[in-house]
Design an enzyme around this catalytic site. Sequence first.
Site, PDB file in Angstrom:
ATOM      1  N   HIS A 113      66.273 -93.606 -30.928  1.00  0.00           N
ATOM      2  CA  HIS A 113      65.764 -93.738 -29.509  1.00  0.00           C
ATOM      3  C   HIS A 113      67.140 -93.402 -29.006  1.00  0.00           C
ATOM      4  O   HIS A 113      67.036 -93.197 -28.158  1.00  0.00           O
ATOM      5  CB  HIS A 113      66.464 -95.408 -29.773  1.00  0.00           C
ATOM      6  CG  HIS A 113      64.535 -96.508 -30.547  1.00  0.00           C
ATOM      7  ND1 HIS A 113      64.335 -96.884 -31.283  1.00  0.00           N
ATOM      8  CD2 HIS A 113      63.320 -95.529 -30.124  1.00  0.00           C
ATOM      9  CE1 HIS A 113      63.320 -97.328 -31.717  1.00  0.00           C
ATOM     10  NE2 HIS A 113      62.562 -96.507 -30.544  1.00  0.00           N
ATOM     11  N   ALA A 141      79.026 -94.202 -31.583  1.00  0.00           N
ATOM     12  CA  ALA A 141      79.057 -95.420 -30.712  1.00  0.00           C
ATOM     13  C   ALA A 141      77.245 -96.072 -31.435  1.00  0.00           C
ATOM     14  O   ALA A 141      76.948 -97.030 -30.825  1.00  0.00           O
ATOM     15  CB  ALA A 141      78.726 -95.035 -29.283  1.00  0.00           C
ATOM     16  N   ASP A 179      83.574 -96.304 -30.216  1.00  0.00           N
ATOM     17  CA  ASP A 179      82.953 -98.302 -29.578  1.00  0.00           C
ATOM     18  C   ASP A 179      82.787 -99.067 -29.923  1.00  0.00           C
ATOM     19  O   ASP A 179      82.920-100.490 -29.932  1.00  0.00           O
ATOM     20  CB  ASP A 179      81.772 -97.641 -28.847  1.00  0.00           C
ATOM     21  CG  ASP A 179      81.637 -99.211 -27.807  1.00  0.00           C
ATOM     22  OD1 ASP A 179      80.018 -99.411 -28.340  1.00  0.00           O
ATOM     23  OD2 ASP A 179      82.535 -99.270 -27.350  1.00  0.00           O
ATOM     24  N   GLU A 238      86.053-106.121 -36.245  1.00  0.00           N
ATOM     25  CA  GLU A 238      86.082-105.940 -34.322  1.00  0.00           C
ATOM     26  C   GLU A 238      85.962-107.818 -34.635  1.00  0.00           C
ATOM     27  O   GLU A 238      85.462-108.733 -34.821  1.00  0.00           O
ATOM     28  CB  GLU A 238      84.923-106.295 -34.602  1.00  0.00           C
ATOM     29  CG  GLU A 238      84.222-104.600 -33.916  1.00  0.00           C
ATOM     30  CD  GLU A 238      83.203-103.318 -33.084  1.00  0.00           C
ATOM     31  OE1 GLU A 238      82.544-104.659 -32.805  1.00  0.00           O
ATOM     32  OE2 GLU A 238      82.369-102.754 -33.649  1.00  0.00           O
ATOM     33  N   HIS A 249      83.085-102.068 -28.187  1.00  0.00           N
ATOM     34  CA  HIS A 249      81.322-102.389 -28.264  1.00  0.00           C
ATOM     35  C   HIS A 249      80.631-102.753 -27.198  1.00  0.00           C
ATOM     36  O   HIS A 249      79.625-103.760 -27.338  1.00  0.00           O
ATOM     37  CB  HIS A 249      81.255-103.410 -29.661  1.00  0.00           C
ATOM     38  CG  HIS A 249      79.936-103.068 -30.703  1.00  0.00           C
ATOM     39  ND1 HIS A 249      79.864-103.522 -31.445  1.00  0.00           N
ATOM     40  CD2 HIS A 249      78.997-103.106 -29.526  1.00  0.00           C
ATOM     41  CE1 HIS A 249      78.443-103.442 -32.204  1.00  0.00           C
ATOM     42  NE2 HIS A 249      78.192-103.319 -30.994  1.00  0.00           N
ATOM     43  N   ILE A 250      80.834-101.530 -26.077  1.00  0.00           N
ATOM     44  CA  ILE A 250      79.746-101.789 -24.889  1.00  0.00           C
ATOM     45  C   ILE A 250      79.335-101.353 -24.478  1.00  0.00           C
ATOM     46  O   ILE A 250      78.829-101.158 -24.048  1.00  0.00           O
ATOM     47  CB  ILE A 250      81.330-101.714 -23.954  1.00  0.00           C
ATOM     48  CG1 ILE A 250      81.695-100.610 -23.456  1.00  0.00           C
ATOM     49  CG2 ILE A 250      81.879-102.878 -23.381  1.00  0.00           C
ATOM     50  CD1 ILE A 250      82.440-100.127 -22.415  1.00  0.00           C
TER      51      ILE A 250
HETATM   52  N1  LIG Z   1      77.464 -99.622 -29.789  1.00  0.00           N
HETATM   53  C1  LIG Z   1      76.639-100.329 -28.671  1.00  0.00           C
HETATM   54  O1  LIG Z   1      76.614-101.137 -28.558  1.00  0.00           O
HETATM   55  C2  LIG Z   1      74.957-100.013 -30.150  1.00  0.00           C
HETATM   56  C3  LIG Z   1      74.032-100.580 -29.297  1.00  0.00           C
HETATM   57  C4  LIG Z   1      72.693-100.196 -29.619  1.00  0.00           C
HETATM   58  C5  LIG Z   1      72.733 -99.447 -31.302  1.00  0.00           C
HETATM   59  N2  LIG Z   1      73.999 -99.438 -31.386  1.00  0.00           N
HETATM   60  C6  LIG Z   1      73.760 -98.753 -33.095  1.00  0.00           C
HETATM   61  O2  LIG Z   1      73.172 -97.281 -32.761  1.00  0.00           O
HETATM   62  C7  LIG Z   1      72.340 -97.114 -33.906  1.00  0.00           C
HETATM   63  C8  LIG Z   1      71.082 -96.208 -33.517  1.00  0.00           C
HETATM   64  O3  LIG Z   1      70.162 -97.004 -32.812  1.00  0.00           O
HETATM   65  P1  LIG Z   1      69.318 -96.234 -32.733  1.00  0.00           P
HETATM   66  O4  LIG Z   1      68.173 -97.404 -31.407  1.00  0.00           O
HETATM   67  O5  LIG Z   1      69.312 -94.776 -32.030  1.00  0.00           O
HETATM   68  O6  LIG Z   1      68.648 -96.035 -34.191  1.00  0.00           O
HETATM   69  P2  LIG Z   1      66.876 -95.588 -34.117  1.00  0.00           P
HETATM   70  O7  LIG Z   1      66.559 -96.230 -35.813  1.00  0.00           O
HETATM   71  O8  LIG Z   1      65.908 -95.367 -33.245  1.00  0.00           O
HETATM   72  O9  LIG Z   1      67.806 -93.916 -34.916  1.00  0.00           O
HETATM   73  C9  LIG Z   1      68.538 -94.103 -36.575  1.00  0.00           C
HETATM   74  C10 LIG Z   1      67.873 -92.603 -36.393  1.00  0.00           C
HETATM   75  O10 LIG Z   1      68.975 -92.670 -37.646  1.00  0.00           O
HETATM   76  C11 LIG Z   1      68.472 -91.678 -38.622  1.00  0.00           C
HETATM   77  N3  LIG Z   1      69.267 -91.373 -39.626  1.00  0.00           N
HETATM   78  C12 LIG Z   1      69.762 -93.020 -40.234  1.00  0.00           C
HETATM   79  N4  LIG Z   1      70.246 -92.531 -42.012  1.00  0.00           N
HETATM   80  C13 LIG Z   1      70.433 -92.002 -41.431  1.00  0.00           C
HETATM   81  C14 LIG Z   1      71.121 -90.815 -42.094  1.00  0.00           C
HETATM   82  N5  LIG Z   1      72.320 -91.028 -43.426  1.00  0.00           N
HETATM   83  N6  LIG Z   1      71.444 -89.434 -41.484  1.00  0.00           N
HETATM   84  C15 LIG Z   1      70.992 -88.517 -40.612  1.00  0.00           C
HETATM   85  N7  LIG Z   1      70.171 -89.638 -39.970  1.00  0.00           N
HETATM   86  C16 LIG Z   1      70.250 -90.924 -40.109  1.00  0.00           C
HETATM   87  C17 LIG Z   1      67.169 -91.938 -38.737  1.00  0.00           C
HETATM   88  O11 LIG Z   1      65.965 -92.016 -39.695  1.00  0.00           O
HETATM   89  C18 LIG Z   1      67.137 -92.604 -37.169  1.00  0.00           C
HETATM   90  O12 LIG Z   1      65.786 -91.636 -36.807  1.00  0.00           O
HETATM   91  C19 LIG Z   1      72.336 -99.404 -34.086  1.00  0.00           C
HETATM   92  O13 LIG Z   1      71.367 -98.835 -35.775  1.00  0.00           O
HETATM   93  C20 LIG Z   1      72.588 -99.537 -34.003  1.00  0.00           C
HETATM   94  O14 LIG Z   1      74.180-100.116 -34.930  1.00  0.00           O
HETATM   95  C21 LIG Z   1      75.404 -99.692 -30.745  1.00  0.00           C
HETATM   96  O1  LIG Z   2      75.134-106.623 -27.983  1.00  0.00           O
HETATM   97  C1  LIG Z   2      75.610-106.273 -29.236  1.00  0.00           C
HETATM   98  O2  LIG Z   2      76.411-107.075 -29.838  1.00  0.00           O
HETATM   99  C2  LIG Z   2      75.397-105.468 -30.205  1.00  0.00           C
HETATM  100  C3  LIG Z   2      75.149-104.437 -29.429  1.00  0.00           C
HETATM  101  C4  LIG Z   2      74.693-102.865 -30.326  1.00  0.00           C
HETATM  102  O3  LIG Z   2      75.502-102.609 -31.193  1.00  0.00           O
HETATM  103  C5  LIG Z   2      73.456-103.491 -31.317  1.00  0.00           C
HETATM  104  O4  LIG Z   2      73.379-102.561 -31.948  1.00  0.00           O
HETATM  105  O5  LIG Z   2      72.609-102.916 -29.732  1.00  0.00           O
END
Ligand SMILES: NC(=O)c1ccc[n+]([C@@H]2O[C@H](COP(=O)([O-])OP(=O)(O)OC[C@H]3O[C@@H](n4cnc5c(N)ncnc54)[C@H](O)[C@@H]3O)[C@@H](O)[C@H]2O)c1
Ligand SMILES: O=C(O)CC[C@@H](O)C(=O)O
Length: 468
Positions: A207, A284, A310, A315, A346-347
């Site tokens: 996503h 991130a 991030d 944390e 982590h924002i």
């Molecule tokens: N910093 C933040 O505030 C924040 C916010 C939202 C999500 N996140 C993190 O970001 C991650 C990804 O979010 P998303 O919504 O894009 O997830 P998602 O599940 O839509 O996409 C993750 C992608 O990573 C791929 N993947 C999994 N293992 C892999 C590997 N070993 N090598 C390469 N690709 C691999 C999957 O096939 C998938 O296409 C979440 O799991 C979450 O931990 C962080």
């Molecule tokens: O809002 C959070 O604390 C987590 C945000 C992000 O890492 C997520 O997994 O969506």
Amino acid sequence: MSALDMNNLQNSFQQALNVSPGAVSTSPTQSFMNTIPKRLENFNSNQKALKPFSTGDIKILLLENVNQTAIDIFKNQGYQVDFYKSSLPEAELAEKIKDVHAIGIRSKTQLTEKILQQAKNLVVVGCFCIGTNQVDLAAAARLGIAVFNSPFSNSRSVAELVIAEIIILARQVGDRSIELHTGTWNKVSAKCWEVRGKTLGIIGYGHIGAQLSVLAESMGLHVIYYDIVTIMSLGTAKQVSTLDELLNNSDFVTLHVPETPETKNILSAPQFAAMKHGAYVINASRGTVVDIPALIQAMKVGKVAGAALDVYPQEPAKNGSGAFSNELNKWTSELVSLPNVLLTPHIGGSTEEAQSSIGIEVSTALSKYINEGNSTGSVNFPEVSLRALKLDQENTVRVLYIHKNVPGVLKTVNNILSDHNIEKQFSDSNGEIAYLMADISSVNQDDIKLIYDQLNETTEKIRIRLLY
Ligand SMILES: NC(=O)c1ccc[n+]([C@@H]2O[C@H](COP(=O)([O-])OP(=O)(O)OC[C@H]3O[C@@H](n4cnc5c(N)ncnc54)[C@H](O)[C@@H]3O)[C@@H](O)[C@H]2O)c1
Ligand SMILES: O=C(O)CC[C@@H](O)C(=O)O
């Protein structure tokens, strides 16, 4: 069924509830009966407001500053809401989670099997975020606890932050700002670049990765991506077959993968060595996916020209000065001393828009699961739902039967239910567990008690809920 019958039934099930806490949600209490008129405004005129029992009995624990939209929705359901701005230390979490029916968390709270086993009444967990690595999903399923998240409501927010960080790193804006905050005027163009025409390498094209791909291309960046599954590219982005190919060809490397055993330290010394000289790293996703001591070394030798982080392996549990220190991560003082390192707490998903839509999405999913048994969108349960009961279906009970996914269970359960009029039924399985939902019509108080007692004697049951 009359209100008096309901009360009698409630009393008898209350004993059952005490005997096997969490094994059954019983008929509504009188307090629920009195609130039907108010609740009906939430439903179309002939839809029956299904509740496990008086919603005043439902206890929800919300941690980590879950958005106000969720609090409002839960309170509108009549639930008791206990809200905290931060995560809780394990001992306090174990105490608070003991008798709640639902818990809402974000990325900090670790719901281990040990913690979940102490939550005797817990039927559902809401991750008010994307990541669910903080929950032992398999253990939750084995305990009959459904887990829901918000799969993409903050994806755009993360992608926009990363776009900003690409430019900030390429132009060393962070350092120039820190210098000027302390009175230093440092007007330089050396090793400062436009991003147009550069290559962005996205690790994880889900996503967020896909959202970022579109935004990056609109800025004139070339996009390549590496993923463990084949994913259709957006625009002119190209999927590469190995991580090394991405690292060899990217000016900017950004990580958007979940925290899994396979993604731990996916970027470490060998990967930094494979990068173009002077590349930039952005993370991130989760703190465990980058080997930060190795990143520090790569930056010290100029191999990596800048980094935006991030997320971190450890944390702070809550906001506060001095919270991010060597006590938490032993390399902190070394990291913060490096030039062109952008650190954020982590924002990535922390925007008003994202948090509001996450609050609505996850609280609605939890309310539907508590009130109707609907598990659509759950990340660890079979997705089961039935159309709503109608108000004129007054002598109908909804049976929710979560069981071990072993042969013969449906035969046993249907032998019990087929003594009554099964109006509709749906069941599905997912790994170790299965979930059956059935609406049984023309039942009276004795029938319902019998159904409960017989189901409760089945050895494969994990959790039973009866809804009216
Ligand atoms: N910093 C933040 O505030 C924040 C916010 C939202 C999500 N996140 C993190 O970001 C991650 C990804 O979010 P998303 O919504 O894009 O997830 P998602 O599940 O839509 O996409 C993750 C992608 O990573 C791929 N993947 C999994 N293992 C892999 C590997 N070993 N090598 C390469 N690709 C691999 C999957 O096939 C998938 O296409 C979440 O799991 C979450 O931990 C962080
Ligand atoms: O809002 C959070 O604390 C987590 C945000 C992000 O890492 C997520 O997994 O969506």
